[in-house]
Design a protein around this motif. Structure first.
Motif, PDB file in Angstrom:
ATOM      1  N   GLU A 235      10.907 -34.000 -33.731  1.00 33.58           N
ATOM      2  CA  GLU A 235      10.727 -35.323 -34.323  1.00 33.58           C
ATOM      3  C   GLU A 235       9.741 -35.274 -35.482  1.00 33.58           C
ATOM      4  OE1 GLU A 235      12.346 -38.174 -33.686  1.00 33.58           O
ATOM      5  OE2 GLU A 235      13.623 -36.914 -32.412  1.00 33.58           O
ATOM      6  N   TYR A 236       8.657 -34.509 -35.294  1.00 31.01           N
ATOM      7  CA  TYR A 236       7.653 -34.407 -36.356  1.00 31.01           C
ATOM      8  C   TYR A 236       8.206 -33.675 -37.575  1.00 31.01           C
ATOM      9  CZ  TYR A 236       3.704 -36.359 -33.796  1.00 31.01           C
ATOM     10  OH  TYR A 236       2.849 -37.211 -33.152  1.00 31.01           O
ATOM     11  N   ASN A 237       9.042 -32.672 -37.324  1.00 32.15           N
ATOM     12  CA  ASN A 237       9.634 -31.940 -38.445  1.00 32.15           C
ATOM     13  C   ASN A 237      10.558 -32.850 -39.264  1.00 32.15           C
ATOM     14  OD1 ASN A 237       8.312 -29.564 -37.870  1.00 32.15           O
ATOM     15  ND2 ASN A 237       9.972 -28.737 -36.608  1.00 32.15           N
ATOM     16  N   LYS A 238      11.312 -33.709 -38.545  1.00 36.06           N
ATOM     17  CA  LYS A 238      12.158 -34.682 -39.244  1.00 36.06           C
ATOM     18  C   LYS A 238      11.291 -35.643 -40.054  1.00 36.06           C
ATOM     19  CE  LYS A 238      15.865 -34.724 -35.775  1.00 36.06           C
ATOM     20  NZ  LYS A 238      16.544 -35.547 -34.743  1.00 36.06           N
ATOM     21  N   LYS A 239      10.222 -36.107 -39.400  1.00 39.05           N
ATOM     22  CA  LYS A 239       9.332 -37.063 -40.062  1.00 39.05           C
ATOM     23  C   LYS A 239       8.644 -36.402 -41.251  1.00 39.05           C
ATOM     24  CE  LYS A 239       7.286 -39.943 -37.382  1.00 39.05           C
ATOM     25  NZ  LYS A 239       6.383 -40.562 -36.376  1.00 39.05           N
ATOM     26  N   LEU A 240       8.247 -35.143 -41.100  1.00 38.50           N
ATOM     27  CA  LEU A 240       7.597 -34.420 -42.195  1.00 38.50           C
ATOM     28  C   LEU A 240       8.535 -34.319 -43.391  1.00 38.50           C
ATOM     29  CD1 LEU A 240       5.333 -32.686 -43.400  1.00 38.50           C
ATOM     30  CD2 LEU A 240       6.347 -30.702 -42.243  1.00 38.50           C
ATOM     31  N   ALA A 241       9.792 -33.957 -43.111  1.00 40.90           N
ATOM     32  CA  ALA A 241      10.762 -33.815 -44.209  1.00 40.90           C
ATOM     33  C   ALA A 241      10.938 -35.139 -44.960  1.00 40.90           C
ATOM     34  CB  ALA A 241      12.098 -33.335 -43.650  1.00 40.90           C
ATOM     35  N   LEU A 242      11.012 -36.231 -44.209  1.00 42.74           N
ATOM     36  CA  LEU A 242      11.182 -37.545 -44.836  1.00 42.74           C
ATOM     37  C   LEU A 242       9.966 -37.931 -45.675  1.00 42.74           C
ATOM     38  CD1 LEU A 242      12.815 -39.511 -41.872  1.00 42.74           C
ATOM     39  CD2 LEU A 242      13.938 -38.804 -44.002  1.00 42.74           C
ATOM     40  N   LEU A 243       8.782 -37.674 -45.132  1.00 42.54           N
ATOM     41  CA  LEU A 243       7.556 -38.041 -45.850  1.00 42.54           C
ATOM     42  C   LEU A 243       7.330 -37.158 -47.076  1.00 42.54           C
ATOM     43  CD1 LEU A 243       5.133 -38.768 -42.850  1.00 42.54           C
ATOM     44  CD2 LEU A 243       6.123 -40.425 -44.457  1.00 42.54           C
ATOM     45  N   ASP A 250       7.296 -30.741 -52.193  1.00 46.21           N
ATOM     46  CA  ASP A 250       8.304 -29.738 -51.849  1.00 46.21           C
ATOM     47  C   ASP A 250       8.503 -29.705 -50.335  1.00 46.21           C
ATOM     48  OD1 ASP A 250       8.567 -29.010 -54.497  1.00 46.21           O
ATOM     49  OD2 ASP A 250       7.001 -27.462 -54.352  1.00 46.21           O
ATOM     50  N   LEU A 251       9.722 -29.388 -49.902  1.00 45.51           N
ATOM     51  CA  LEU A 251      10.013 -29.322 -48.469  1.00 45.51           C
ATOM     52  C   LEU A 251       9.270 -28.186 -47.775  1.00 45.51           C
ATOM     53  CD1 LEU A 251      13.860 -30.058 -48.428  1.00 45.51           C
ATOM     54  CD2 LEU A 251      11.981 -31.595 -47.792  1.00 45.51           C
ATOM     55  N   THR A 252       8.719 -27.274 -48.557  1.00 41.58           N
ATOM     56  CA  THR A 252       7.949 -26.165 -47.976  1.00 41.58           C
ATOM     57  C   THR A 252       6.477 -26.534 -47.797  1.00 41.58           C
ATOM     58  OG1 THR A 252       7.632 -25.273 -50.209  1.00 41.58           O
ATOM     59  CG2 THR A 252       9.480 -24.406 -48.905  1.00 41.58           C
ATOM     60  N   ASP A 253       6.064 -27.701 -48.286  1.00 42.96           N
ATOM     61  CA  ASP A 253       4.667 -28.126 -48.158  1.00 42.96           C
ATOM     62  C   ASP A 253       4.346 -28.481 -46.710  1.00 42.96           C
ATOM     63  OD1 ASP A 253       4.016 -27.732 -50.783  1.00 42.96           O
ATOM     64  OD2 ASP A 253       4.484 -29.777 -51.413  1.00 42.96           O
ATOM     65  N   SER A 254       3.047 -28.447 -46.384  1.00 43.13           N
ATOM     66  CA  SER A 254       2.600 -28.647 -44.999  1.00 43.13           C
ATOM     67  C   SER A 254       2.085 -30.068 -44.777  1.00 43.13           C
ATOM     68  CB  SER A 254       1.484 -27.655 -44.674  1.00 43.13           C
ATOM     69  OG  SER A 254       0.315 -27.982 -45.427  1.00 43.13           O
ATOM     70  N   ASP A 349       1.947 -44.331 -42.722  1.00 38.05           N
ATOM     71  CA  ASP A 349       2.263 -42.936 -43.016  1.00 38.05           C
ATOM     72  C   ASP A 349       1.036 -42.058 -42.772  1.00 38.05           C
ATOM     73  OD1 ASP A 349       4.773 -43.719 -43.691  1.00 38.05           O
ATOM     74  OD2 ASP A 349       4.454 -43.636 -45.867  1.00 38.05           O
ATOM     75  N   TYR A 350      -0.137 -42.558 -43.168  1.00 43.88           N
ATOM     76  CA  TYR A 350      -1.383 -41.826 -42.946  1.00 43.88           C
ATOM     77  C   TYR A 350      -1.613 -41.619 -41.440  1.00 43.88           C
ATOM     78  CZ  TYR A 350      -6.392 -40.859 -42.607  1.00 43.88           C
ATOM     79  OH  TYR A 350      -7.611 -40.298 -42.303  1.00 43.88           O
ATOM     80  N   GLU A 351      -1.407 -42.666 -40.650  1.00 42.59           N
ATOM     81  CA  GLU A 351      -1.596 -42.584 -39.203  1.00 42.59           C
ATOM     82  C   GLU A 351      -0.620 -41.583 -38.578  1.00 42.59           C
ATOM     83  OE1 GLU A 351      -3.354 -46.689 -37.432  1.00 42.59           O
ATOM     84  OE2 GLU A 351      -1.262 -46.793 -38.127  1.00 42.59           O
ATOM     85  N   ALA A 352       0.619 -41.539 -39.086  1.00 44.51           N
ATOM     86  CA  ALA A 352       1.619 -40.599 -38.571  1.00 44.51           C
ATOM     87  C   ALA A 352       1.184 -39.161 -38.823  1.00 44.51           C
ATOM     88  CB  ALA A 352       2.978 -40.866 -39.231  1.00 44.51           C
ATOM     89  N   VAL A 353       0.611 -38.921 -40.015  1.00 42.06           N
ATOM     90  CA  VAL A 353       0.128 -37.576 -40.338  1.00 42.06           C
ATOM     91  C   VAL A 353      -1.047 -37.206 -39.433  1.00 42.06           C
ATOM     92  CG1 VAL A 353      -0.959 -36.148 -42.108  1.00 42.06           C
ATOM     93  CG2 VAL A 353       0.916 -37.678 -42.716  1.00 42.06           C
TER      94      VAL A 353
END
Length: 359
Positions: A235-243, A250-254, A349-353
């Motif tokens: 779920e977090y990976n999906k959310k990361l990609a969207l954010l 870039d999609l490679t960013d952390s 978005d900040y809280e999700a991160v």
């Protein structure tokens, strides 16, 4: 009186029974006479405790066609035990079917009730063994006394346990040797039984129950945690990609690079973020607060008040405790609230991160 072919069946049986009774009386009299003359009592055989046949292990039970579920299984090896369990109604709260020679419960991470029910079951079997155990202890005392008396008599009449002989065909000198008969006699007198055998056996089985239960429920818990973590990671990976896409990264960013991009969108958010970091770690003084304040631009009266309030705790009222940024007038909680009012989605978005980075 003898059995005759001419006599009726009933008459012949009466004669046989009468002769057996005579033999019984004669044998008993001889044993009684022996006991009176020597002080010896007849050797008594010990009975086996039912609990001694019980074994405990982890197993699996087929629940449906392909679903094997782990179980805590208690098993034995006699039909008499099955009959007794059913007759006494001992299998309460556990799975039992007559002639299966075992009972079981399913492991439950959230409740110890199945384990408690199995412990009650083992204790109930131990209670059934109580009379046999007490009788065995009495027989044990009798047999030990008999064994001691036998060897006393042998010693009194001059039979020795030892002799002198050559150990091997090459031995030049004789050595003290021991006859085998003492151990052979002892083998025939049951004395290997603890007066605490029932309690020890009961305790050992309960400890085995608890160990198998604890080991398996721990594994179940760890597997659940691992699965939940994997699901959450997805779920977090999906959310990361969207954010990342939302903030033109870039999609490679952390996650950390995403965090930097988000706090750069709002000066109040950036300042609050660094003030909270300083509250959690002031080993390097007020360096985090100073970093956050260095990029805070004053564009209004409220900005000036915020700046003056924070800087006063850095250069004037710093007492080596980062918690001041939690308690000051424009602390990070106040600033976070300002961000939430100004840009609700940015703050979410900040809280999700932060939720992910705190895992």
């Amino acid at each position: 009186m003898s059995v005759w072919e001419s006599s009726s069946i009933e008459k012949n049986f009466e004669i046989i029974i009468e002769e057996i009774e005579k033999m019984k009386d004669l044998t008993s009299a001889k044993f009684k006479k022996l006991e009176e003359s020597t002080g010896l009592s007849k050797i008594q055989q010990l009975k086996t405790l039912k609990l001694s046949e019980f074994k405990i292990r982890r197993s699996e039970h087929r629940d449906g066609w392909y679903n094997d579920k782990p179980i805590l299984r208690v098993e034995w090896n006699s039909y008499d035990t099955d009959e007794l369990i059913q007759k006494k109604g001992l299998a309460k709260g556990i799975n039992f079917k007559k002639n299966w020679h075992y009972t079981y419960v399913f492991f439950n991470e959230d409740s110890s009730e199945p384990l408690d029910n199995m412990i009650v079951f083992i204790n109930a079997i131990a209670d059934l063994d109580r009379d046999v155990h007490v009788d065995n202890v009495e027989k044990l005392k009798n047999n030990k006394a008999t064994e001691s008396k036998v060897f006393d008599i042998l010693e009194q009449i001059g039979i020795s346990n030892t002799y002198y002989g050559y150990k091997t065909s090459r031995s030049r000198d004789t050595s003290k040797m021991y006859y085998n008969f003492p151990s052979e006699i002892r083998k025939q007198i049951p004395t290997q039984y603890s007066e605490n055998k029932l309690e020890e056996l009961n305790k050992s089985l309960i400890e085995q129950l608890k160990k198998v239960w604890n080991d398996e429920t721990y594994k179940i818990k760890q597997e659940r945690i691992k699965k939940e973590k994997q699901e959450k990671e997805k779920e977090y990976n999906k959310k990361l990609a969207l954010l990342l896409a939302k903030y033109d990264l870039d999609l490679t960013d952390s996650w950390h690079e995403l965090e930097e991009a988000i706090i750069d969108k709002n000066k109040y958010l950036r300042l609050a973020h660094y003030l909270e970091m300083n509250r959690n770690d002031w080993s390097d003084g007020y360096s985090y607060a100073e970093s956050g304040l260095s990029q805070f631009t004053t564009e209004s009266d409220i900005d000036s008040k915020i700046y003056e309030d924070i800087i006063s705790y850095m250069y004037e009222n710093w007492d080596g405790d980062g918690r001041v940024f939690r308690d000051c007038e424009y602390n990070y909680s106040i600033l976070y609230n300002m961000v939430a009012e100004q840009d609700t989605q940015l703050f979410k978005d900040y809280e999700a991160v932060q939720e992910h980075l705190e895992l």
